[in-house]
Write a protein that holds these residues in place. Structure first.
Motif, short mmCIF file in Angstrom:
data_model
loop_
_atom_site.label_atom_id
_atom_site.label_comp_id
_atom_site.label_asym_id
_atom_site.label_seq_id
_atom_site.Cartn_x
_atom_site.Cartn_y
_atom_site.Cartn_z
N ILE A 103 -5.35 14.94 10.37
CA ILE A 103 -6.18 15.12 9.17
C ILE A 103 -5.98 16.52 8.61
N ASP A 104 -5.96 17.51 9.50
CA ASP A 104 -5.77 18.90 9.07
C ASP A 104 -4.41 19.11 8.42
N GLU A 105 -3.39 18.47 8.96
CA GLU A 105 -2.05 18.60 8.39
C GLU A 105 -1.97 18.03 6.98
N GLU A 106 -2.83 17.05 6.69
CA GLU A 106 -2.89 16.49 5.34
C GLU A 106 -3.70 17.37 4.39
N GLY A 107 -4.33 18.40 4.94
CA GLY A 107 -5.13 19.29 4.11
C GLY A 107 -6.44 18.66 3.65
N ILE A 108 -6.96 17.72 4.44
CA ILE A 108 -8.19 17.01 4.09
C ILE A 108 -9.36 17.57 4.88
N GLU A 109 -10.46 17.79 4.21
CA GLU A 109 -11.70 18.20 4.87
C GLU A 109 -12.52 16.93 5.13
N PRO A 110 -12.64 16.50 6.38
CA PRO A 110 -13.36 15.24 6.64
C PRO A 110 -14.84 15.35 6.31
N GLU A 111 -15.41 14.21 5.94
CA GLU A 111 -16.83 14.13 5.63
C GLU A 111 -17.52 13.30 6.71
N PHE A 112 -18.80 13.60 6.94
CA PHE A 112 -19.57 12.94 7.99
C PHE A 112 -20.81 12.33 7.34
N PRO A 113 -20.68 11.08 6.86
CA PRO A 113 -21.75 10.49 6.05
C PRO A 113 -23.01 10.16 6.83
N GLY A 157 -6.78 5.39 17.42
CA GLY A 157 -5.44 5.74 17.90
C GLY A 157 -4.34 5.52 16.88
N GLY A 158 -4.36 4.38 16.20
CA GLY A 158 -3.32 4.07 15.23
C GLY A 158 -3.40 4.86 13.95
N LEU A 159 -4.53 5.53 13.72
CA LEU A 159 -4.69 6.29 12.48
C LEU A 159 -3.77 7.50 12.41
N VAL A 160 -3.35 8.01 13.55
CA VAL A 160 -2.43 9.15 13.55
C VAL A 160 -1.15 8.79 12.82
N ASP A 161 -0.58 7.60 13.10
CA ASP A 161 0.62 7.14 12.40
C ASP A 161 0.34 6.88 10.93
N ILE A 194 0.85 -1.19 0.00
CA ILE A 194 0.00 0.00 0.00
C ILE A 194 0.88 1.24 0.00
N ALA A 195 0.71 2.08 -1.02
CA ALA A 195 1.47 3.33 -1.11
C ALA A 195 0.63 4.52 -0.69
N ASP A 196 -0.68 4.44 -0.95
CA ASP A 196 -1.60 5.50 -0.53
C ASP A 196 -2.97 4.88 -0.33
N LEU A 197 -3.85 5.66 0.28
CA LEU A 197 -5.18 5.17 0.62
C LEU A 197 -6.24 6.07 -0.02
N ASP A 198 -7.19 5.45 -0.68
CA ASP A 198 -8.28 6.22 -1.27
C ASP A 198 -9.16 6.83 -0.19
N ALA A 199 -9.27 6.15 0.93
CA ALA A 199 -10.08 6.69 2.03
C ALA A 199 -9.67 6.04 3.34
N VAL A 200 -9.80 6.82 4.40
CA VAL A 200 -9.72 6.31 5.77
C VAL A 200 -11.08 6.58 6.42
N PHE A 238 1.27 7.72 5.06
CA PHE A 238 0.65 7.51 3.75
C PHE A 238 -0.10 8.75 3.28
N ASP A 239 -0.18 8.87 1.97
CA ASP A 239 -1.06 9.89 1.39
C ASP A 239 -2.48 9.36 1.44
N VAL A 240 -3.39 10.16 1.95
CA VAL A 240 -4.80 9.77 2.08
C VAL A 240 -5.65 10.76 1.30
N LYS A 241 -6.54 10.24 0.46
CA LYS A 241 -7.32 11.11 -0.41
C LYS A 241 -8.57 11.67 0.27
N SER A 242 -9.21 10.86 1.11
CA SER A 242 -10.44 11.33 1.75
C SER A 242 -10.60 10.67 3.11
N VAL A 243 -11.37 11.34 3.97
CA VAL A 243 -11.57 10.88 5.34
C VAL A 243 -13.05 10.96 5.69
#
Length: 294
Positions: A135-145, A102-106, A85-91, A111-116
């Motif tokens: 999440i903010d440091e990655e520049g991602i705006e999280p979504e709340f489905p 907890g482990g998601l911080v690491d 795995i080089a990057d993730l389409d979503a977390v 990894f590069d993550v496209k969406s959260v």
């Protein structure tokens, strides 16, 4: 004329309400319309001790649901790296308990993550704040489905459909964060899987009432590490999984999993895997069939 006008208004109100209800309780794309693209989908239930972490891979697409405790972060990163795995389409973080996020911080650092995607409710804890900072440091705006929303499995053609808990879950279910867990149905490679976070029997009853036709799945990630607070007999009968996976740590202080959950699963004929006994469990989905990776 005035009565006719009032009747028209009433009908309009009912029509709007019906549209809103259909949007809330039905997926925007019915799972049975998801084509079997011929691409194999692999589900990795990663052994993170007392916690949850599930990696779903289909072709070049990958999604991670939860990441175990903070102490499991390195292990999750290592597992993903070893599996290419080089990057993730979503977390997707099902809910804000530490043994899921907890482990998601690491993961965000590695990894590069496209969406959260996050549950709609938060906890005022240090680890949750660290997650939001990552999440903010990655520049991602999280979504709340919401119920019925769909999350693509990258470009694979697979799709997750949200079945619970709905908006304002704290108002609906109270202050138990387990009830805020996102419950997700995956349809891919002609098969289906249900990821339940730490949901509870109360939420299960609402899913039986509102989304019963979407519960029947090949694979079940058993809720709340096999706690009897979930996995009611009625719910398990509705899901009727071929395979079920319970993620927990041997000798955990909670005494999980509870024996009642096994007693409810066994009559259905479900093959049960436990990360504490089997380590990381890997299931493959292809051409409408589920198998156990060797």
């Amino acid at each position: 004329m005035k009565k006719r006008s009032n009747l028209t208004l009433v009908l309009a109100v009912f029509l709007i309400a019906a549209i809103m209800l259909s949007k809330q309780f039905l997926p925007s794309a019915a799972p049975d319309t998801v084509a079997d693209t011929g691409t194999e989908t692999t589900i990795h239930f990663i052994d993170v001790g007392q916690g949850d972490a599930s990696l779903i891979v289909s072709g070049d697409s990958a999604v991670l649901i939860d990441g175990g405790k903070q102490s499991a972060g390195d292990a999750v990163v290592d597992y993903l790296s070893r599996h290419g795995i080089a990057d993730l389409d979503a977390v997707i973080a099902t809910h804000p308990h530490e043994d899921h996020i907890g482990g998601l911080v690491d993961v965000f650092e590695a990894f590069d993550v496209k969406s959260v995607y996050l549950s709609d409710e938060a906890m005022d804890t240090r680890i949750y704040e660290k997650l939001l900072d990552a999440i903010d440091e990655e520049g991602i705006e999280p979504e709340f489905p919401d119920i019925g929303d769909t999350i693509p499995l990258g470009e694979s053609g697979g799709v997750f459909t949200v079945l619970a808990p709905g908006p304002n879950s704290r108002d609906t279910y109270g202050n138990d964060p387990n009830t805020w867990s996102l419950v997700l149905r995956l349809d891919a490679s002609g098969c289906s899987a249900l990821f339940t976070g730490d949901t509870t029997t109360r939420v299960e009853q609402d899913m039986i009432k509102n989304t019963l036709s979407l519960l029947d799945c090949n694979v079940l990630k058993v809720a709340h590490h096999g706690s009897r607070t979930a996995s009611s007999a009625e719910f398990l009968e509705a899901v009727s999984p071929e395979f079920a996976v319970i993620s927990y740590e041997k000798g955990n202080s909670y005494g999980l999993p509870d024996e009642e959950v096994f007693e409810r699963l066994e009559p259905i004929g479900t093959e049960i895997f436990e990360t504490a006994k089997h380590g990381s469990v890997v299931l493959t989905m292809a051409n409408g069939e589920v198998g156990v990776a060797s």
